[in-house]
Design an enzyme around this catalytic site. Structure first.
Site, PDB file in Angstrom:
ATOM      1  N   THR A 154     -11.013   4.414   4.108  1.00 36.94           N
ATOM      2  CA  THR A 154      -9.869   5.071   4.742  1.00 36.94           C
ATOM      3  C   THR A 154     -10.356   6.379   5.372  1.00 36.94           C
ATOM      4  OG1 THR A 154      -9.267   6.422   2.837  1.00 36.94           O
ATOM      5  CG2 THR A 154      -8.322   4.205   2.924  1.00 36.94           C
ATOM      6  N   ARG A 155      -9.468   7.007   6.126  1.00 40.41           N
ATOM      7  CA  ARG A 155      -9.822   8.275   6.764  1.00 40.41           C
ATOM      8  C   ARG A 155     -10.161   9.349   5.724  1.00 40.41           C
ATOM      9  NH1 ARG A 155      -6.151  10.853  11.109  1.00 40.41           N
ATOM     10  NH2 ARG A 155      -4.566   9.692   9.987  1.00 40.41           N
TER      11      ARG A 155
ATOM     12  N   LYS B 209      -2.742  21.893  -8.649  1.00 42.49           N
ATOM     13  CA  LYS B 209      -2.204  22.939  -9.539  1.00 42.49           C
ATOM     14  C   LYS B 209      -1.418  22.307 -10.691  1.00 42.49           C
ATOM     15  CE  LYS B 209      -1.840  26.437  -5.997  1.00 42.49           C
ATOM     16  NZ  LYS B 209      -1.052  26.792  -4.843  1.00 42.49           N
TER      17      LYS B 209
ATOM     18  N   GLU C  21       0.855  -1.195   0.000  1.00 48.39           N
ATOM     19  CA  GLU C  21       0.000   0.000   0.000  1.00 48.39           C
ATOM     20  C   GLU C  21       0.886   1.240   0.000  1.00 48.39           C
ATOM     21  OE1 GLU C  21      -3.361   0.097   2.668  1.00 48.39           O
ATOM     22  OE2 GLU C  21      -3.530   2.282   2.484  1.00 48.39           O
TER      23      GLU C  21
ATOM     24  N   ASP D 271     -11.313  10.691  -4.733  1.00 50.99           N
ATOM     25  CA  ASP D 271     -12.582  11.427  -4.682  1.00 50.99           C
ATOM     26  C   ASP D 271     -12.491  12.698  -5.522  1.00 50.99           C
ATOM     27  OD1 ASP D 271     -10.734  11.915  -2.294  1.00 50.99           O
ATOM     28  OD2 ASP D 271     -11.886  13.777  -2.380  1.00 50.99           O
TER      29      ASP D 271
ATOM     30  N   ASP E 132       9.715   7.289   1.572  1.00 54.06           N
ATOM     31  CA  ASP E 132       9.266   7.270   0.178  1.00 54.06           C
ATOM     32  C   ASP E 132       9.100   5.832  -0.331  1.00 54.06           C
ATOM     33  OD1 ASP E 132       8.856   7.827  -2.476  1.00 54.06           O
ATOM     34  OD2 ASP E 132      10.707   8.991  -2.743  1.00 54.06           O
TER      35      ASP E 132
ATOM     36  N   GLU F 211       4.855   5.005   4.017  1.00 57.85           N
ATOM     37  CA  GLU F 211       4.305   6.311   4.404  1.00 57.85           C
ATOM     38  C   GLU F 211       5.428   7.167   5.008  1.00 57.85           C
ATOM     39  OE1 GLU F 211       1.055   7.892   4.186  1.00 57.85           O
ATOM     40  OE2 GLU F 211       2.498   9.403   4.814  1.00 57.85           O
TER      41      GLU F 211
ATOM     42  N   ASP G  21      -2.229  12.060  -2.907  1.00 60.83           N
ATOM     43  CA  ASP G  21      -2.284  13.529  -2.830  1.00 60.83           C
ATOM     44  C   ASP G  21      -2.674  14.073  -4.202  1.00 60.83           C
ATOM     45  OD1 ASP G  21      -1.494  13.805  -0.127  1.00 60.83           O
ATOM     46  OD2 ASP G  21       0.577  13.385  -0.701  1.00 60.83           O
TER      47      ASP G  21
ATOM     48  N   GLU H 203     -11.268   8.821   2.735  1.00 56.55           N
ATOM     49  CA  GLU H 203     -12.544   8.510   2.088  1.00 56.55           C
ATOM     50  C   GLU H 203     -13.700   9.007   2.963  1.00 56.55           C
ATOM     51  OE1 GLU H 203     -13.300   4.449   0.829  1.00 56.55           O
ATOM     52  OE2 GLU H 203     -15.442   4.851   0.905  1.00 56.55           O
TER      53      GLU H 203
END
Ligand SMILES: C[S@@+](CC[C@H](N)C(=O)[O-])C[C@H]1O[C@@H](n2cnc3c(N)ncnc32)[C@H](O)[C@@H]1O
Length: 229
Positions: free
Chosen positions: A208-209, A134, A56, A166, A108, A81, A130, A211
């Protein structure tokens, strides 16, 4: 067209939000060294496991990763993470629930993926990456041609890449990049046959948080599943 090189030495985003409380701080010092994998140790760790390996990318608070580890005890779940508070949160769940099949990459994901051998993964998750909205930051997005090339190298045939977002633009971006990748090498098949296949959350895909937050704010996510051909 030659895909751009993967920006292996750059890591975008925040690494720490607030000072850790004593318990997470203790877990970072005591539990992390026991469950941590690095690009140098990941090969040995997967060989020692011997069974299926899932990865993940950017597990955030680790709720999805911990759920998958509990429900798939024969699978080694590797989570990557760089955000310290997220890593500490996952460690808290590992201590509470006692899963032994979780390995944590604190940092990473890219060097870790590079260190893994061909066809070493049976599932790869990128949940709510993320968005970098932009235009000048698009090159920071996790889903990219170099990422898909690595994903194609690492996934065994018939296995799955799962992406959730999302952000409608990121969903389009993902589908477009998979299509662009497939023009070079037809490695991924989007498995959706009808709308519900990407709008309805599959049972083995816990929320997930991010979501939960997106749903509260009226942004239902898309659940994209691609099979490695
Ligand atoms: C928007 S958050 C989503 C977190 C989680 N997947 C969720 O759905 O709640 C994106 C996460 O990706 C992580 N991330 C960003 N770049 C990364 C990288 N190169 N390797 C691993 N994780 C990364 C960030 O630190 C962040 O926690």
């Amino acid at each position: 067209m030659k895909p751009p090189e993967w920006d292996k030495d750059r890591l975008w985003g925040r690494h720490q939000a607030k000072k850790l409380r004593p318990r997470p701080q203790r877990l970072m010092e005591e539990l992390l060294p026991r469950v941590e994998v690095t690009p140098e140790t990941v090969f040995e760790r997967t060989q020692a496991h011997g069974g299926p390996v899932w990865l993940e990318v950017g597990f955030g608070g680790g709720e999805h990763l911990a759920w998958q580890a509990t429900h798939n005890p024969d699978v080694l779940l590797i989570g990557a993470e760089p955000f310290m508070n997220g890593v500490a949160k996952l460690l808290t769940q590992i201590e509470d629930e006692g899963q032994e099949n979780i390995a944590v990459r604190y940092g990473d994901v890219k060097p870790l993926m590079t260190a893994l051998p061909d066809k070493s993964l049976e599932r790869l998750f990128v949940l709510h990456p993320d968005p970098w909205p932009k235009k000048r930051h698009f090159k920071r997005r996790m889903i990219s041609l170099p990422f898909l090339k690595e994903a194609a190298r690492l996934l065994k045939p018939g296995c799955e890449l799962r992406v959730a977002s999302d952000i409608p633009d990121y969903v389009r971006w993902t589908l477009m990049h998979v299509q662009m990748h497939n023009r070079q090498s037809a490695d991924f098949e989007w498995t959706a046959e009808c709308r519900a296949d990407w709008t309805d959350r599959p049972e083995d895909w816990p929320q997930t948080r991010y979501e939960a937050k997106a749903r509260r704010e009226g942004r239902p996510p898309a659940y994209l599943r691609f099979t490695r051909t």
